[in-house]
Design an enzyme around this catalytic site. Structure first.
Site, PDB file in Angstrom:
ATOM      1  N   HIS A 154       0.826  -1.207   0.000  1.00 44.80           N
ATOM      2  CA  HIS A 154       0.000   0.000   0.000  1.00 44.80           C
ATOM      3  C   HIS A 154       0.862   1.260   0.000  1.00 44.80           C
ATOM      4  O   HIS A 154       0.475   2.280  -0.565  1.00 44.80           O
ATOM      5  CB  HIS A 154      -0.948  -0.022   1.186  1.00 44.80           C
ATOM      6  CG  HIS A 154      -2.120  -0.932   0.973  1.00 44.80           C
ATOM      7  ND1 HIS A 154      -3.276  -0.507   0.350  1.00 44.80           N
ATOM      8  CD2 HIS A 154      -2.309  -2.242   1.255  1.00 44.80           C
ATOM      9  CE1 HIS A 154      -4.129  -1.511   0.272  1.00 44.80           C
ATOM     10  NE2 HIS A 154      -3.573  -2.573   0.812  1.00 44.80           N
ATOM     11  N   ARG A 188      -1.438   7.528 -10.597  1.00 53.13           N
ATOM     12  CA  ARG A 188      -2.608   6.729 -10.215  1.00 53.13           C
ATOM     13  C   ARG A 188      -3.576   7.567  -9.382  1.00 53.13           C
ATOM     14  O   ARG A 188      -4.780   7.622  -9.662  1.00 53.13           O
ATOM     15  CB  ARG A 188      -2.146   5.503  -9.431  1.00 53.13           C
ATOM     16  CG  ARG A 188      -3.230   4.750  -8.671  1.00 53.13           C
ATOM     17  CD  ARG A 188      -2.580   3.643  -7.858  1.00 53.13           C
ATOM     18  NE  ARG A 188      -3.532   2.936  -7.015  1.00 53.13           N
ATOM     19  CZ  ARG A 188      -3.779   3.233  -5.739  1.00 53.13           C
ATOM     20  NH1 ARG A 188      -3.146   4.248  -5.155  1.00 53.13           N
ATOM     21  NH2 ARG A 188      -4.647   2.541  -5.039  1.00 53.13           N
ATOM     22  N   GLY A 242     -12.977  -2.648  -2.190  1.00 52.71           N
ATOM     23  CA  GLY A 242     -11.556  -2.925  -1.974  1.00 52.71           C
ATOM     24  C   GLY A 242     -10.874  -1.691  -1.411  1.00 52.71           C
ATOM     25  O   GLY A 242      -9.879  -1.209  -1.945  1.00 52.71           O
ATOM     26  N   GLU A 269     -10.308   0.107  -7.223  1.00 54.00           N
ATOM     27  CA  GLU A 269      -8.993  -0.052  -7.852  1.00 54.00           C
ATOM     28  C   GLU A 269      -8.534  -1.474  -7.594  1.00 54.00           C
ATOM     29  O   GLU A 269      -7.896  -1.762  -6.589  1.00 54.00           O
ATOM     30  CB  GLU A 269      -7.995   0.969  -7.310  1.00 54.00           C
ATOM     31  CG  GLU A 269      -6.763   1.125  -8.193  1.00 54.00           C
ATOM     32  CD  GLU A 269      -5.697   0.070  -7.951  1.00 54.00           C
ATOM     33  OE1 GLU A 269      -5.872  -1.082  -8.431  1.00 54.00           O
ATOM     34  OE2 GLU A 269      -4.710   0.390  -7.292  1.00 54.00           O
ATOM     35  N   GLU A 299      -7.491  -9.513 -10.761  1.00 52.93           N
ATOM     36  CA  GLU A 299      -8.227  -9.391  -9.494  1.00 52.93           C
ATOM     37  C   GLU A 299      -9.737  -9.445  -9.698  1.00 52.93           C
ATOM     38  O   GLU A 299     -10.493  -9.212  -8.748  1.00 52.93           O
ATOM     39  CB  GLU A 299      -7.809  -8.108  -8.779  1.00 52.93           C
ATOM     40  CG  GLU A 299      -6.345  -8.120  -8.363  1.00 52.93           C
ATOM     41  CD  GLU A 299      -5.969  -6.922  -7.508  1.00 52.93           C
ATOM     42  OE1 GLU A 299      -6.817  -6.470  -6.709  1.00 52.93           O
ATOM     43  OE2 GLU A 299      -4.832  -6.439  -7.633  1.00 52.93           O
TER      44      GLU A 299
END
Length: 299
Positions: A9, A18, A40, A106, A115
């Site tokens: 993270h 991003r 998430g 994300e 994912e």
């Protein structure tokens, strides 16, 4: 607390493009008083951006109990209990007292679909998003391209390194994907071609199409096929992990090939294969590529 989780993270938080892309997209998507669902949620960065742009309340959904504990501490430290509700569990089981106006998520992998963001958001949108609600990102596209490396990575195992041959190393390498952060942009031998294209928030999945073809448009030495994603965030806002940019937390997926001379008009015939079942689908390096070269003028 697993320190690797915090480091992951930390890397994502340091990815300024991003964060900038999500900030600009949420500025367009969120209206005053909107109900937002952050799927998430992790360290709540997207939840905080939604609040910054006027959200009335954010439902932050996090499936990982360890990460949810981190999120709870952030909520407590910032006195946000009245503005952010933390939900620990699978977002696909989420129930809300009122429909949501915006979904934000994300969950892009290095290739894009690992994912299963398209599958998850399709279910969540059907359960909680009001008609006409907005989803950020709006679309996720996975692309493949044939490349020649510029003196790095797989391109180093060639016939002339300081006057010596290193190409014998190619005989030892098994067909397997790896991840690479480019220091120098590779030379594209084909135009990128989409193999998966998923409008997010709708039913369906991001399974790659089979039988993909890449036409060689520039002669050169074929070193690899690379895979990457492009997310359509909002009008005029997109996010991609190729070309690599400083601070990017997503590597490019690379399927190395024996160095092969190719000419304009040659074709690569490709099948990108996702792992079957289990958690392997989430590991980009477990995805495989079947690849063959068809010379120009041959069927």
């Amino acid at each position: 607390m697993d320190q690797r989780l915090l480091l992951m993270h930390q890397t994502m938080l340091a990815d300024a493009p991003r964060l900038r892309a999500y900030d600009r997209a949420l500025e367009q998507a969120v209206g005053p008083g909107d109900v937002v669902v952050d799927v998430g949620a992790g360290t709540l960065v997207l939840s905080l951006l939604a609040l910054r742009h006027g959200a009335g309340h954010v439902w932050a959904v996090e499936a990982d109990p360890a990460m949810a504990e981190v999120a709870a501490r952030i909520i407590e430290a910032n006195d946000l209990k009245e503005r952010i509700t933390l939900v620990v569990g699978d977002a696909r089981a989420l129930r809300l007292p009122q429909p949501a106006d915006v979904l934000v998520c994300e969950m892009m992998g290095n290739l894009g679909p690992e994912e299963e963001m398209a599958e998850v958001l399709g279910v969540v949108a059907r359960r909680v998003l009001r008609p006409g609600g907005r989803v950020v990102p709006r679309r996720l596209v996975t692309q493949l391209a044939a490349v020649e490396f510029d003196g790095e990575g797989w391109g180093l195992w060639g016939p002339d390194f300081l006057g010596h041959r290193l190409d014998v190393v190619q005989q030892l390498v098994e067909p397997q994907a790896h991840l690479h952060f480019f220091q120098r942009n590779p030379r594209l031998l084909s135009d990128p071609a989409p193999v998966a294209d998923s409008p997010l928030g709708r039913a369906g999945s991001a399974r790659p199409r089979s039988g993909q073809r890449l036409r060689i448009v520039r002669a050169g030495t074929l070193h690899a096929v690379v895979g990457f994603f492009t997310a359509d965030m909002a009008d005029g806002v997109s996010l991609s992990n190729f070309p690599s940019y400083p601070g990017c937390n997503w590597a490019v997926w690379v399927w190395p090939l024996r160095h092969t001379r190719v000419a304009e008009g040659d074709e690569l015939r490709l099948d990108l294969r996702r792992p079957r079942g289990g958690t392997g689908v989430r590991l980009a390096t477990d995805w495989r590529l079947d690849c063959g070269v068809v010379r120009a003028g041959r069927s």
